[in-house]
Enzyme design. Structure first.
Site, PDB file in Angstrom:
ATOM      1  N   GLY A  45       9.503  29.658  -1.863  1.00  0.00           N
ATOM      2  CA  GLY A  45       9.296  30.988  -2.388  1.00  0.00           C
ATOM      3  C   GLY A  45      10.638  31.681  -2.533  1.00  0.00           C
ATOM      4  O   GLY A  45      11.616  31.295  -1.887  1.00  0.00           O
ATOM      5  N   GLN A  93      16.650  38.448  -3.225  1.00  0.00           N
ATOM      6  CA  GLN A  93      17.434  37.326  -2.700  1.00  0.00           C
ATOM      7  C   GLN A  93      18.459  36.807  -3.698  1.00  0.00           C
ATOM      8  O   GLN A  93      19.347  36.027  -3.320  1.00  0.00           O
ATOM      9  CB  GLN A  93      16.512  36.173  -2.274  1.00  0.00           C
ATOM     10  CG  GLN A  93      15.657  36.511  -1.055  1.00  0.00           C
ATOM     11  CD  GLN A  93      14.806  35.332  -0.651  1.00  0.00           C
ATOM     12  OE1 GLN A  93      13.734  35.128  -1.191  1.00  0.00           O
ATOM     13  NE2 GLN A  93      15.301  34.533   0.283  1.00  0.00           N
ATOM     14  N   CYS A 130      14.119  31.061   5.928  1.00  0.00           N
ATOM     15  CA  CYS A 130      14.439  31.926   4.791  1.00  0.00           C
ATOM     16  C   CYS A 130      15.734  31.448   4.155  1.00  0.00           C
ATOM     17  O   CYS A 130      16.714  31.196   4.859  1.00  0.00           O
ATOM     18  CB  CYS A 130      14.583  33.372   5.266  1.00  0.00           C
ATOM     19  SG  CYS A 130      14.909  34.530   3.922  1.00  0.00           S
ATOM     20  N   LEU A 131      15.733  31.339   2.828  1.00  0.00           N
ATOM     21  CA  LEU A 131      16.939  30.900   2.124  1.00  0.00           C
ATOM     22  C   LEU A 131      18.088  31.876   2.318  1.00  0.00           C
ATOM     23  O   LEU A 131      19.245  31.502   2.161  1.00  0.00           O
ATOM     24  CB  LEU A 131      16.632  30.742   0.631  1.00  0.00           C
ATOM     25  CG  LEU A 131      15.646  29.617   0.284  1.00  0.00           C
ATOM     26  CD1 LEU A 131      15.234  29.712  -1.175  1.00  0.00           C
ATOM     27  CD2 LEU A 131      16.239  28.260   0.590  1.00  0.00           C
ATOM     28  N   HIS A 137       5.614  36.575   3.319  1.00  0.00           N
ATOM     29  CA  HIS A 137       7.062  36.526   3.521  1.00  0.00           C
ATOM     30  C   HIS A 137       7.804  37.128   2.321  1.00  0.00           C
ATOM     31  O   HIS A 137       8.715  37.946   2.493  1.00  0.00           O
ATOM     32  CB  HIS A 137       7.476  35.065   3.748  1.00  0.00           C
ATOM     33  CG  HIS A 137       8.943  34.845   3.948  1.00  0.00           C
ATOM     34  ND1 HIS A 137       9.473  34.430   5.145  1.00  0.00           N
ATOM     35  CD2 HIS A 137      10.004  34.974   3.098  1.00  0.00           C
ATOM     36  CE1 HIS A 137      10.796  34.329   5.031  1.00  0.00           C
ATOM     37  NE2 HIS A 137      11.145  34.639   3.788  1.00  0.00           N
ATOM     38  N   GLU A 138       7.374  36.737   1.104  1.00  0.00           N
ATOM     39  CA  GLU A 138       8.083  37.220  -0.092  1.00  0.00           C
ATOM     40  C   GLU A 138       7.858  38.715  -0.312  1.00  0.00           C
ATOM     41  O   GLU A 138       8.772  39.432  -0.713  1.00  0.00           O
ATOM     42  CB  GLU A 138       7.660  36.431  -1.338  1.00  0.00           C
ATOM     43  CG  GLU A 138       7.894  34.939  -1.284  1.00  0.00           C
ATOM     44  CD  GLU A 138       9.265  34.541  -0.782  1.00  0.00           C
ATOM     45  OE1 GLU A 138      10.240  35.301  -0.960  1.00  0.00           O
ATOM     46  OE2 GLU A 138       9.355  33.466  -0.167  1.00  0.00           O
ATOM     47  N   HIS A 144      10.086  40.765   1.686  1.00  0.00           N
ATOM     48  CA  HIS A 144      11.429  40.892   1.093  1.00  0.00           C
ATOM     49  C   HIS A 144      11.510  42.114   0.174  1.00  0.00           C
ATOM     50  O   HIS A 144      12.554  42.772   0.100  1.00  0.00           O
ATOM     51  CB  HIS A 144      11.783  39.643   0.278  1.00  0.00           C
ATOM     52  CG  HIS A 144      12.433  38.543   1.064  1.00  0.00           C
ATOM     53  ND1 HIS A 144      13.612  38.713   1.740  1.00  0.00           N
ATOM     54  CD2 HIS A 144      12.071  37.253   1.262  1.00  0.00           C
ATOM     55  CE1 HIS A 144      13.955  37.567   2.327  1.00  0.00           C
ATOM     56  NE2 HIS A 144      13.026  36.663   2.061  1.00  0.00           N
TER      57      HIS A 144
HETATM   58 CO    CO Z   1      12.982  34.739   2.777  1.00  0.00          CO
END
Ligand code: CO
Length: 162
Positions: A46, A51, A90-91, A132-133, A136
């Site tokens: 995701g 991000q 998380c990226l 999660h997204e 963000h």
């Molecule tokens: Co993340």
């Protein structure tokens, strides 16, 4: 299409409340394509627009199951049911994972790249990815709400980062 640079915590853009999308134009379609390409390149499941440094309410999710790639603009969670506790990464936060409590089932509503509203129901890991997204988009990182966090820098990357 192009692969964008993924910003890392503590970049301040990750802490902003992202803005609603009001223009459903070619720029939005390009953003969605770039986000998907960037997510796949990073082996994530995701990605949210903040991000890649863009404070707009846009997410992409692909957890590698039959749901495929979901692009969602201005997502809102309409229903939450049950609980699940599971690991997240998380990226934007390399080398950390943590256990996070999430709703087990959600109904989420958003718009596609043409501005058409749609809803979907998600359970399990698919539901976790959406939560999660969407966090963000509100400036929330999983480390803010995790029950614990642990260093994974000495492990082989699993590709479950969001
Ligand atoms: Co993340």
């Amino acid at each position: 299409m192009s692969i964008r640079i993924i910003v890392k915590d503590p970049d301040p853009v990750l802490r902003e409340v992202a803005k609603e999308v009001t223009k459903f134009n070619s720029n939005l379609k390009k953003l969605l394509k770039d986000m998907a390409e960037t997510m796949y390149d990073a082996e994530g499941v995701g990605l949210a627009a903040p991000q890649i440094g863009i404070s707009k309410r846009v997410i992409v999710v692909d957890v590698g199951d039959e749901n495929g790639l979901v692009e969602m603009v201005n997502p809102v969670i309409l229903e939450r049911e049950g609980e699940q506790i599971g690991p997240e990464g998380c990226l934007s936060i390399p080398n950390l994972n943590g256990e996070v409590l999430r709703a087990d089932r959600i109904v989420v509503q958003g718009q596609n790249s043409d501005g058409e509203t749609f809803q979907l129901e998600a359970t399990g890991f698919f539901a976790r990815a959406f939560q999660h997204e969407i966090d963000h988009l509100n400036g929330v990182l999983f480390t803010d709400i995790a029950l614990n966090t642990y260093d994974i820098s000495d492990r082989v990357k699993k590709g479950g980062e969001q």
